[in-house]
Design an enzyme around this catalytic site. Structure first.
Site, PDB file in Angstrom:
ATOM      1  N   ASP A   1     -30.199 -24.158  -3.058  1.00 19.31           N
ATOM      2  CA  ASP A   1     -30.112 -24.348  -1.613  1.00 19.31           C
ATOM      3  C   ASP A   1     -30.633 -25.716  -1.164  1.00 19.31           C
ATOM      4  O   ASP A   1     -31.319 -26.393  -1.925  1.00 19.31           O
ATOM      5  CB  ASP A   1     -30.976 -23.279  -0.941  1.00 19.31           C
ATOM      6  CG  ASP A   1     -30.107 -22.149  -0.432  1.00 19.31           C
ATOM      7  OD1 ASP A   1     -28.884 -22.203  -0.626  1.00 19.31           O
ATOM      8  OD2 ASP A   1     -30.669 -21.216   0.166  1.00 19.31           O
TER       9      ASP A   1
ATOM     10  N   TYR B   1     -37.574 -19.938 -12.659  1.00 18.86           N
ATOM     11  CA  TYR B   1     -37.891 -20.646 -11.419  1.00 18.86           C
ATOM     12  C   TYR B   1     -39.405 -20.778 -11.304  1.00 18.86           C
ATOM     13  O   TYR B   1     -40.151 -19.904 -11.764  1.00 18.86           O
ATOM     14  CB  TYR B   1     -37.391 -19.852 -10.202  1.00 18.86           C
ATOM     15  CG  TYR B   1     -35.928 -20.004  -9.911  1.00 18.86           C
ATOM     16  CD1 TYR B   1     -35.464 -21.052  -9.136  1.00 18.86           C
ATOM     17  CD2 TYR B   1     -34.998 -19.086 -10.392  1.00 18.86           C
ATOM     18  CE1 TYR B   1     -34.109 -21.195  -8.851  1.00 18.86           C
ATOM     19  CE2 TYR B   1     -33.640 -19.220 -10.116  1.00 18.86           C
ATOM     20  CZ  TYR B   1     -33.205 -20.281  -9.340  1.00 18.86           C
ATOM     21  OH  TYR B   1     -31.869 -20.425  -9.056  1.00 18.86           O
TER      22      TYR B   1
END
Lengths: 247, 247
Positions: free
Chosen positions: A53, A111
């Site tokens: 994003d 992540y």
């Protein structure tokens, strides 16, 4: 035809995300522009392990593309790097077999999320951490991390903006929260991640750590399959796509 | 009237330096604008320990100003911080005696300079390090650091653009080069520094480290009192005004 895989880092600060879109600068666009130059104007389509994003960083995003420049002496890393803006770095680039696919061959993704947990902000880390000055109960957060490990339906931790179809079951192999000086560094290793999943987990963990939610609420939040039960979505600048594993 | 001292950090990336100037955004301007708001439009003059150039960072710049808001309950740090842009952080702010002067009371200053010494750039450190991919002879650099310690005429390490009058003798109490993972971190502690002095020293050290100059040349460079004998001026983004000492 040769298939090339690349490992790429980027600072997400000045990107509207990975994927090409009508407005805003994207990582895909920058790299496809470079590929077009290398291929004398020919359009080359880039395939990432997944999108990131706006504002999200990558340490080790993986991409692949197909080229007809089948020159075994070509140094793809150097060729691409020489055409990159200063917020994208090509770490590695090399030929792979034709059945490698940056997205479908993925086995695990990692992540990380960095939270700066002190009173005063840090100008030098403002782009790579979420500044959260509240006192936090680290043990409660670590318990919460342990509770979301394993295979769950993560509907409550998926943005309602998702266009994904199919089921929301994912497996988190490891979820950790380490205290590194004045930061909490969260690590998530999983089979796959839903849209905003890490950021909603972080938002929820921080509400647990600051006492606004209880760690025992987590099971109910998971069971509810309702995004509104979970915490706020944490901001993008603390999030890094750290590593993509194919083995 | 009360005199307030502040310790301030700033990310120099998007500043045309500390001092107010006709074009470009400056740190002084941002803080004086905040002081004007706090003092209902009255101009308050800010005095730094010294200027920093465009692109140079500060971890612990020290400033002072005089205020007629003589309220012992006022939290100057919070009042100022609430008006700062996100690349300036007020670390501390408190009343000091009238004879304190951020510039004239200085006893020692510490600068640091970070060099990223590896082949591939790092997107996340591009704003806070100088990427220098050459193989370096660290021992030669450390010898060079030791040679510039002490009291010397540093004319050769002062930009010709200086408008300073007076002598160019300065004392460096400590000059170090530490290897920290893939970085060289240089620390300079001195009585005072000339215009671009640290950046010219770094440029010279890197020419010594990469073999383009010899460490034995340093004495001649100092003796020559000629800027052209020293190395290139290293870029600003690796430089930090780290600390200012008044004791």
């Amino acid at each position: 035809m040769v298939r090339i895989a690349c490992v790429v880092s980027y600072d997400g600060t000045h990107f509207s995300g990975f994927q090409v879109q009508p407005n805003g600068r994207t990582v895909q666009e920058e790299i496809e522009k470079a590929l077009r130059k290398i291929h004398k104007g020919k359009e080359i389509r880039l395939h990432p392990s997944g999108r990131t994003d706006a504002g999200v960083h990558a340490r080790g995003q993986v991409l692949h593309f197909d080229s007809d420049l089948d020159n075994p002496n070509m140094d793809w890393r150097k060729a691409l790097q020489s055409l990159m803006p200063d917020d994208v770095v090509i770490q590695r680039a090399y030929p792979v077999s034709d059945d490698f696919h940056s997205r479908y061959s993925t086995k695990k993704k990692e992540y990380r999320y960095r939270v700066l947990n002190r009173d005063i902000p840090d100008v030098f880390r403002r782009g790579v951490t979420f500044h959260y000055p509240c006192k936090l109960n680290i043990e409660a957060i670590q318990e919460a991390c342990a509770l979301v490990e394993g295979t769950h339906d993560f509907t409550s931790f998926c943005s309602k903006k998702t266009t994904m179809k199919g089921d929301y079951v994912r497996t988190l192999y490891s979820v950790r929260c380490d205290v590194v000086e004045d930061e909490l560094v969260f690590t998530f290793i999983g089979s796959g991640f839903l849209y905003n999943m890490v950021r909603i987990l972080i938002g929820t963990f921080l509400e647990i750590g600051s006492g606004r939610k209880d760690v025992t609420d987590l099971k109910e939040i998971l069971a509810a399959k309702d995004r509104d039960q979970a915490g706020k979505t944490a901001p993008p600048q603390g999030l890094f796509l750290w590593n993509v594993d194919y083995l």
